[in-house]
Write a protein that holds these residues in place. Structure first.
Motif, PDB file in Angstrom:
ATOM      1  N   THR A 110      -2.786 -11.818  10.121  1.00 42.09           N
ATOM      2  CA  THR A 110      -4.066 -11.628  10.810  1.00 42.09           C
ATOM      3  C   THR A 110      -4.514 -10.178  10.702  1.00 42.09           C
ATOM      4  N   ALA A 111      -3.595  -9.251  10.922  1.00 42.25           N
ATOM      5  CA  ALA A 111      -3.920  -7.831  10.795  1.00 42.25           C
ATOM      6  C   ALA A 111      -4.273  -7.486   9.350  1.00 42.25           C
ATOM      7  N   GLY A 112      -3.600  -8.118   8.389  1.00 42.75           N
ATOM      8  CA  GLY A 112      -3.912  -7.882   6.981  1.00 42.75           C
ATOM      9  C   GLY A 112      -5.333  -8.295   6.637  1.00 42.75           C
ATOM     10  N   PHE A 113      -5.751  -9.462   7.160  1.00 41.53           N
ATOM     11  CA  PHE A 113      -7.144  -9.882   6.953  1.00 41.53           C
ATOM     12  C   PHE A 113      -8.104  -8.901   7.612  1.00 41.53           C
ATOM     13  N   PHE A 114      -7.764  -8.420   8.793  1.00 42.45           N
ATOM     14  CA  PHE A 114      -8.606  -7.452   9.503  1.00 42.45           C
ATOM     15  C   PHE A 114      -8.729  -6.160   8.699  1.00 42.45           C
ATOM     16  N   ILE A 115      -7.616  -5.677   8.163  1.00 42.35           N
ATOM     17  CA  ILE A 115      -7.634  -4.436   7.379  1.00 42.35           C
ATOM     18  C   ILE A 115      -8.475  -4.608   6.114  1.00 42.35           C
ATOM     19  N   HIS A 116      -8.316  -5.750   5.428  1.00 41.54           N
ATOM     20  CA  HIS A 116      -9.104  -5.993   4.209  1.00 41.54           C
ATOM     21  C   HIS A 116     -10.584  -6.175   4.520  1.00 41.54           C
ATOM     22  N   GLN A 117     -10.892  -6.766   5.672  1.00 44.20           N
ATOM     23  CA  GLN A 117     -12.296  -6.988   6.030  1.00 44.20           C
ATOM     24  C   GLN A 117     -12.974  -5.675   6.398  1.00 44.20           C
ATOM     25  N   LYS A 118     -12.321  -4.866   7.191  1.00 44.81           N
ATOM     26  CA  LYS A 118     -12.913  -3.595   7.633  1.00 44.81           C
ATOM     27  C   LYS A 118     -12.970  -2.573   6.503  1.00 44.81           C
ATOM     28  N   ARG A 119     -12.040  -2.644   5.581  1.00 43.79           N
ATOM     29  CA  ARG A 119     -11.947  -1.727   4.441  1.00 43.79           C
ATOM     30  C   ARG A 119     -11.915  -0.262   4.867  1.00 43.79           C
ATOM     31  N   ASN A 120     -11.288   0.011   6.011  1.00 42.67           N
ATOM     32  CA  ASN A 120     -11.186   1.396   6.452  1.00 42.67           C
ATOM     33  C   ASN A 120      -9.914   2.073   5.927  1.00 42.67           C
ATOM     34  N   LEU A 121      -8.966   1.273   5.397  1.00 33.57           N
ATOM     35  CA  LEU A 121      -7.781   1.817   4.751  1.00 33.57           C
ATOM     36  C   LEU A 121      -7.776   1.337   3.309  1.00 33.57           C
ATOM     37  N   ASN A 122      -7.571   2.273   2.399  1.00 34.57           N
ATOM     38  CA  ASN A 122      -7.586   1.937   0.981  1.00 34.57           C
ATOM     39  C   ASN A 122      -6.391   2.564   0.279  1.00 34.57           C
ATOM     40  N   VAL A 123      -6.049   2.034  -0.881  1.00 39.25           N
ATOM     41  CA  VAL A 123      -4.986   2.610  -1.693  1.00 39.25           C
ATOM     42  C   VAL A 123      -5.394   4.036  -2.062  1.00 39.25           C
ATOM     43  N   GLY A 124      -4.474   4.977  -1.895  1.00 36.89           N
ATOM     44  CA  GLY A 124      -4.755   6.382  -2.192  1.00 36.89           C
ATOM     45  C   GLY A 124      -5.040   7.206  -0.949  1.00 36.89           C
ATOM     46  N   ASP A 125      -5.338   6.567   0.185  1.00 39.47           N
ATOM     47  CA  ASP A 125      -5.586   7.301   1.432  1.00 39.47           C
ATOM     48  C   ASP A 125      -4.278   7.888   1.961  1.00 39.47           C
ATOM     49  N   PHE A 126      -4.380   9.084   2.539  1.00 38.81           N
ATOM     50  CA  PHE A 126      -3.234   9.677   3.232  1.00 38.81           C
ATOM     51  C   PHE A 126      -3.404   9.367   4.707  1.00 38.81           C
TER      52      PHE A 126
ATOM     53  N   ASP B 120       5.407   8.047  13.449  1.00 40.39           N
ATOM     54  CA  ASP B 120       6.090   9.189  12.848  1.00 40.39           C
ATOM     55  C   ASP B 120       6.059   9.164  11.326  1.00 40.39           C
ATOM     56  N   VAL B 121       5.239   8.306  10.752  1.00 39.70           N
ATOM     57  CA  VAL B 121       5.200   8.147   9.296  1.00 39.70           C
ATOM     58  C   VAL B 121       3.908   8.740   8.756  1.00 39.70           C
ATOM     59  N   GLU B 122       4.061   9.626   7.765  1.00 41.63           N
ATOM     60  CA  GLU B 122       2.914  10.194   7.069  1.00 41.63           C
ATOM     61  C   GLU B 122       3.102   9.959   5.582  1.00 41.63           C
ATOM     62  N   GLY B 123       2.011   9.609   4.918  1.00 44.50           N
ATOM     63  CA  GLY B 123       2.116   9.434   3.480  1.00 44.50           C
ATOM     64  C   GLY B 123       0.889   8.799   2.874  1.00 44.50           C
ATOM     65  N   GLU B 124       0.988   8.553   1.567  1.00 39.79           N
ATOM     66  CA  GLU B 124      -0.108   7.986   0.799  1.00 39.79           C
ATOM     67  C   GLU B 124       0.071   6.472   0.700  1.00 39.79           C
ATOM     68  N   ILE B 125      -1.015   5.743   0.911  1.00 40.79           N
ATOM     69  CA  ILE B 125      -0.972   4.290   0.785  1.00 40.79           C
ATOM     70  C   ILE B 125      -0.880   3.944  -0.694  1.00 40.79           C
ATOM     71  N   ILE B 126       0.165   3.188  -1.049  1.00 40.95           N
ATOM     72  CA  ILE B 126       0.356   2.758  -2.432  1.00 40.95           C
ATOM     73  C   ILE B 126      -0.159   1.343  -2.634  1.00 40.95           C
ATOM     74  N   ASN B 127       0.068   0.499  -1.631  1.00 40.13           N
ATOM     75  CA  ASN B 127      -0.321  -0.906  -1.760  1.00 40.13           C
ATOM     76  C   ASN B 127      -0.581  -1.477  -0.376  1.00 40.13           C
ATOM     77  N   ILE B 128      -1.577  -2.347  -0.294  1.00 43.24           N
ATOM     78  CA  ILE B 128      -1.862  -3.081   0.938  1.00 43.24           C
ATOM     79  C   ILE B 128      -1.898  -4.561   0.577  1.00 43.24           C
ATOM     80  N   ASN B 129      -1.029  -5.345   1.217  1.00 43.91           N
ATOM     81  CA  ASN B 129      -1.107  -6.788   1.021  1.00 43.91           C
ATOM     82  C   ASN B 129      -1.322  -7.448   2.378  1.00 43.91           C
ATOM     83  N   LEU B 130      -1.242  -8.743   2.443  1.00 46.08           N
ATOM     84  CA  LEU B 130      -1.558  -9.438   3.692  1.00 46.08           C
ATOM     85  C   LEU B 130      -0.543  -9.192   4.794  1.00 46.08           C
TER      86      LEU B 130
END
Length: 181
Positions: free
Chosen positions: A119-135, A140-150
């Motif tokens: 459900t959260a995966g569908f929400f993230i894909h619908q809003k498109r506020n997080l994308n591959v390459g975003d930091f 406590d986790v910081e980093g670059e998004i490599i992949n987003i799946n469901l």
């Protein structure tokens, strides 16, 4: 009056039913294994697991459905064998109800984390506020998004570590987008 004929006939009749019940069980075991393996091979030929992995689902569907069919046939063979022995159907209904309750509980436990993450995966894909390459920074986790799946989001940290964050964690916690460094 000689009753030995009647008791002998009853004994032989029960013995025949017992043999029939054992034969039913053996045939059920053979057919269950055969059909279970056949279903696994068919699903494997259709690349079911590979297709679902690409969609972010990492559940071995081929194995699950193959085993489910095998045990369903085993269960049907047990019921037919017990019926051959003349056991009351109420006992069979009680066994069936208990097994169904156990299966329902196991399914609920298996999907308790899966459904919120999808459900959260569908929400993230619908809003498109997080994308591959975003930091991003979440908890406590910081980093670059490599992949987003469901189900989860894959992040590469500054140290080069790969972290898998459940999508429900991204929607429940504050996520901070950072500028590229």
């Amino acid at each position: 009056m000689d009753l030995s004929f009647i008791t002998g006939w009853l004994y032989n009749n029960y013995f025949a039913k017992l043999i029939a019940a054992i034969v039913i069980l053996l045939i059920g075991i053979f057919v269950g294994r055969f059909c279970g393996n056949l279903l696994k091979k068919i699903l494997n030929e259709l690349n079911t697991d590979k297709i679902l992995k690409e969609g972010g689902v990492k559940v071995p569907i081929e194995e699950f459905f193959g085993n489910a069919l095998k045990y369903l046939i085993f269960f049907a063979a047990i019921i037919m064998a017990l019926n051959q022995l003349g056991l009351a159907t109420t006992v069979l209904y009680i066994i069936l109800i208990v097994i169904l309750i156990i299966i329902i509980i196991l399914i609920i436990l298996a999907f308790k984390d899966f459904v919120p993450n999808v459900t959260a995966g569908f929400f993230i894909h619908q809003k498109r506020n997080l994308n591959v390459g975003d930091f991003i920074s979440v908890n406590d986790v910081e980093g670059e998004i490599i992949n987003i799946n469901l189900v989860e989001t894959k992040i590469k940290t500054k140290n080069g570590d790969i972290m898998y964050i459940p999508n429900s964690m991204l929607t429940k916690n504050n996520v901070r987008k950072m500028k590229k460094k």
